[in-house]
Structure formats: C-alpha cells, structure tokens
Motif scaffolding. Structure first.
Motif, PDB file in Angstrom:
ATOM      1  N   CYS A 143       0.859  -1.181   0.000  1.00 10.16           N
ATOM      2  CA  CYS A 143       0.000   0.000   0.000  1.00 10.16           C
ATOM      3  C   CYS A 143       0.898   1.236   0.000  1.00 10.16           C
ATOM      4  O   CYS A 143       2.123   1.123   0.099  1.00 10.16           O
ATOM      5  N   ASN A 144       0.292   2.399  -0.120  1.00 14.62           N
ATOM      6  CA  ASN A 144       1.059   3.637  -0.037  1.00 14.62           C
ATOM      7  C   ASN A 144       1.526   3.854   1.397  1.00 14.62           C
ATOM      8  O   ASN A 144       0.740   3.770   2.333  1.00 14.62           O
ATOM      9  N   ILE A 145       2.795   4.131   1.563  1.00 16.11           N
ATOM     10  CA  ILE A 145       3.370   4.349   2.892  1.00 16.11           C
ATOM     11  C   ILE A 145       3.998   5.735   2.928  1.00 16.11           C
ATOM     12  O   ILE A 145       4.889   6.041   2.125  1.00 16.11           O
ATOM     13  N   GLU A 146       3.519   6.552   3.844  1.00 18.26           N
ATOM     14  CA  GLU A 146       4.048   7.908   3.970  1.00 18.26           C
ATOM     15  C   GLU A 146       5.390   7.876   4.700  1.00 18.26           C
ATOM     16  O   GLU A 146       5.674   6.976   5.485  1.00 18.26           O
ATOM     17  N   SER A 147       6.206   8.881   4.424  1.00 21.26           N
ATOM     18  CA  SER A 147       7.482   9.010   5.110  1.00 21.26           C
ATOM     19  C   SER A 147       7.247   9.108   6.614  1.00 21.26           C
ATOM     20  O   SER A 147       6.403   9.867   7.080  1.00 21.26           O
ATOM     21  N   GLY A 148       7.974   8.294   7.376  1.00 21.44           N
ATOM     22  CA  GLY A 148       7.831   8.306   8.826  1.00 21.44           C
ATOM     23  C   GLY A 148       6.844   7.293   9.363  1.00 21.44           C
ATOM     24  O   GLY A 148       6.789   7.070  10.582  1.00 21.44           O
ATOM     25  N   ASP A 149       6.027   6.670   8.496  1.00 18.47           N
ATOM     26  CA  ASP A 149       5.072   5.653   8.947  1.00 18.47           C
ATOM     27  C   ASP A 149       5.807   4.373   9.330  1.00 18.47           C
ATOM     28  O   ASP A 149       6.835   4.011   8.730  1.00 18.47           O
ATOM     29  N   GLU A 150       5.267   3.673  10.330  1.00 19.06           N
ATOM     30  CA  GLU A 150       5.875   2.408  10.752  1.00 19.06           C
ATOM     31  C   GLU A 150       5.595   1.328   9.727  1.00 19.06           C
ATOM     32  O   GLU A 150       4.472   1.197   9.225  1.00 19.06           O
TER      33      GLU A 150
END
Length: 425
Positions: A143-150
């Motif tokens: 899935c799309n993972i934002e910068s800083g997401d675990e």
C-alpha cells in the motif's frame, strides 16, 4: 521473564507451557554442555547455559521460515508473499519436500513489527518473501506508505497464546479472523479418575442447580466405572507421544468451536452414563463385552444427547469441570480486567508490558471458561423447561448446537435473561 512477569500467567495453560519449555530448554543446555565436556572441547567452544538459551531463542523467534527452491511446497505454502516474481511452467523449480524448508536470519527485517495481513485499516503495510529469479530476501509494500510511517508485516495467523509464547507479545484480535484455529482458547485437562469422582456441587463456593451426586451408586459400580475406563483408554496410544499422564486428555477449546465442544460433551456423557446407558450405546455380547471392537474413541462415541437424565448430568459435570479450572487462577476475571483498565497493580506499581500481555492471555482463557459455564447453565435451564415437552426434547440438539456455535462469548449474566420458552413450542 522475571518471576513477577511469570506470576501474571498463574493458572493459565500458557504459563504451564512456558514452564515446561523452560525446563526442557535448560535440560537440553545441560546435556549439550556435558557432551562438549565429554569430547574434551576447548572451553571457548563450550557454551554456557545463558549463551545457549540466547542463541536458541534467536533461532526460534528471530528467523524466517522459507521454502527451498527445490521444495514441492514452494508455491502451495507461500502463495501470497514468500515467492515473489513469476515463472512459466517450463521454468517450474525441481520440487522436493517440506523437510527442505530453511530457517534464515535477516537482520533489520526481523525488526519489522507484526500486523495481520487482512485487518482493515490495521492491516500489514508490507509483505516479505524470496525473489524467485534471484533468491534474494525482499520486503515490499502492499500500500502507499508515507514518510515516517511504521512498517509492518504479517507473521502469520498467530493466535493469542502462540504470539506470547513464541514472540513475547499479544496482538489485538483482527476484525476478521480467517484462521481455522481459535484466536483465544483454553486447554482443559481431563483425567478419567478425577471426572469419575467429581460431584455436581461447584468448586469455590458456587452452587449447582438441584445439587445431587453426579454418579449415583449404581453408576459407580465396579463394572460401570471399569467399562468407562476401557472406553476412555481405547485411544490412549494416540496421546502417549505428547507425554501426557495415563488417562489424561488435554482438550483445546475456544468460543464458537463446535468440534471441540462436541468432543468435550461426548467425554462427559460417557462419564455420567448408567450401566444401562452404557449397554445401549456400546452393546453387550453374551460374555459381558462390547459387541463392536471398532467403536469410536471416547471423544466421538456419544456426540449426541442420549437421554434427559444423562444430558442433565453431563451439563452439571461441565459446570464442575469449568469451576475446577477457574480455581487454578488466583484472581477473578473482573479483577484482571480492572488491572488492565487502570494499568497499575494494587500497590500502585505500574504494570509492565510483560505483565500486561500475561493478563491479556489469562483474561482470554477465563472468557472461554465463562462461555462454557454459561452453555452449561443455559442448557440446564432449557432441559428443565423442556422435560415434559416432546418438541422441547426434539429441538434440544439444535438449541445446543446454536450455543456451541455462538461466535461471541456467552456470559453467566446472559443466563438470567435467557427464556427457554422462546425455543420450546
């Protein structure tokens, strides 16, 4: 875990399993050290118990199980993530067997936390596997993972007990549980001699409806008890490999588990049978033996109700068995839930993460036991109301199956709100 951490598991089957595992681990370490000393290895090559335990823990909890490229199970066991890439029929690997599976260590990758693959917004954000064309270990996003997401990935369909004893944490139950096993469960320890001696009076001060001895004197005759033991022990050979005591059965059961519930009731119905009921179920030849040497094991012999008297006695015995298991815990379910809610012990000390996980395991087991107790009480209430009703007796098996299938746990307070007339014509 410290002693204080282990105390949070007191009374639970997970606590008992952890102790057994520790004993086995320590014994293995001692034997290994003795073997090294017997071979006169250099002391630098002989591990200490602490070093071996550390290495063993890493091998058991920090490794990934992957199929060998020569394994027949390559695609069947890991269809979604462990074999990344595509291949044509002409390129299909030379299949072997599941014994070829490998344990591999992948530093950093083993630090990615667990989330279930299918859990709505809480689903794992990554999947892992072997790249088919190169054999490289790969973690990729799903899935799309934002910068800083675990980052997270699934360790598999982990049950609550398996998560704790193998990885040291207890996950929240996913929104949709797809596994065939129960997320939370308890293990009932059933011993033939204990069951034959139990009475309907509940343990720990609880009183059973219409208290009376479960096994009437006629039922406790030598012939009746002896025949029950013979039937109980017919499948003993299947359990000795687990190291269980002679005549012992360990039955894993969770909420909504119809198969385990049916097995449990079959065992209890056998225990409370009169000699006449025994003869009706197993038959008798001219010499007093059973007519059929191919009878079902005890856990499948009496899967359905055989009489009102037997069913009432079996449900009272179920109630007593549950109370006996609840007695093993030092505290009540309500007490444990209060500790989890406040996050502090009675002396004001903050509950550690390990203690919190232990309490969550214990609460899960007690919920299952409370569910089984509610089943026994609701069944007794139904049977009492239906004892003079033909239709009531006819509908009872369906009613009982409905209780066993209940997807969410029944509670003892549900019994007071239960009206048997809603189910009896």
């Amino acid at each position: 875990w410290s002693k204080e951490d282990m105390d949070s598991l007191a009374g639970s089957h997970v606590g008992r399993a952890a102790i057994k595992r520790n004993v086995k681990c320590s014994q293995y370490a001692r034997n290994l050290i003795k073997a090294c000393e017997a071979c006169e290895l250099d002391s630098a090559c002989t591990p200490t118990p602490e070093l071996w335990r550390w290495a063993n823990t890493l091998a058991k909890s920090r490794t990934f199980t992957v199929p060998n490229f020569n394994s027949k199970q390559f695609d069947e066991e890991f269809p979604w993530g462990c074999c990344l890439g595509e291949y044509t029929d002409d390129e299909e690997p030379d299949f072997g067997g599941p014994e070829d599976d490998l344990l591999i260590m992948v530093p950093l990758a083993d630090m990615v936390n667990h989330r279930y693959a299918y859990d709505g917004d809480e689903s794992a954000t990554c999947e892992w596997g072997l790249q088919r064309d190169s054999g490289d270990f790969v973690i990729r996003s799903v899935c799309n993972i934002e910068s800083g997401d675990e980052l997270s990935m699934s360790y598999g369909s982990l049950t609550s007990p398996a998560s704790l004893i193998n990885y040291g944490f207890v996950p929240n139950k996913p929104a949709h549980w797809y596994a065939s096993s129960d997320f939370e469960y308890t293990v009932l320890n059933l011993q033939i001699d204990d069951l034959l001696g139990l009475e309907t009076q509940g343990r720990g001060g609880s009183k059973m409806p219409d208290e009376e001895p479960l096994l009437l004197r006629a039922q406790r005759s030598e012939s009746g008890a002896a025949q029950k033991k013979v039937l109980w022990m017919r499948d003993e050979r299947d359990f000795t490999k687990f190291g269980w005591a002679t005549g012992a059965r360990e039955l894993r059961i969770g909420v909504g588990n119809v198969g385990s519930g049916t097995t449990l009731l079959s065992l209890l119905r056998l225990i409370v049978m009169t000699p006449m009921e025994l003869e009706g179920v197993v038959g008798e030849d001219d010499e007093g033996g059973t007519e059929d040497d191919e009878l079902e094991p005890a856990g499948g012999l009496v899967r359905d109700p055989i009489s009102l008297r037997n069913e009432v006695s079996a449900m009272k015995l179920l109630h007593a068995v549950v109370d006996q298991h609840l007695e093993k815990f030092p505290n009540s379910l309500e007490f444990d839930l209060a500790l989890i809610a406040t996050g502090t012990l009675q002396d004001g000390t903050e509950i550690s993460e390990n203690q919190l996980n232990g309490l969550r395991i214990v609460v899960g087991e007690k919920r299952v036991l409370e569910h089984l107790k509610a089943i026994s009480l609701m069944a007794l209430k139904y049977l009492d109301a239906a004892k003079s009703s033909f239709n009531g007796g006819l509908y009872y098996p369906v009613f009982l199956e409905t209780l066993l299938q209940a997807p969410s746990g029944l509670k003892t307070e549900d019994v007071s709100m239960f009206d048997p007339s809603d189910f009896i014509d």
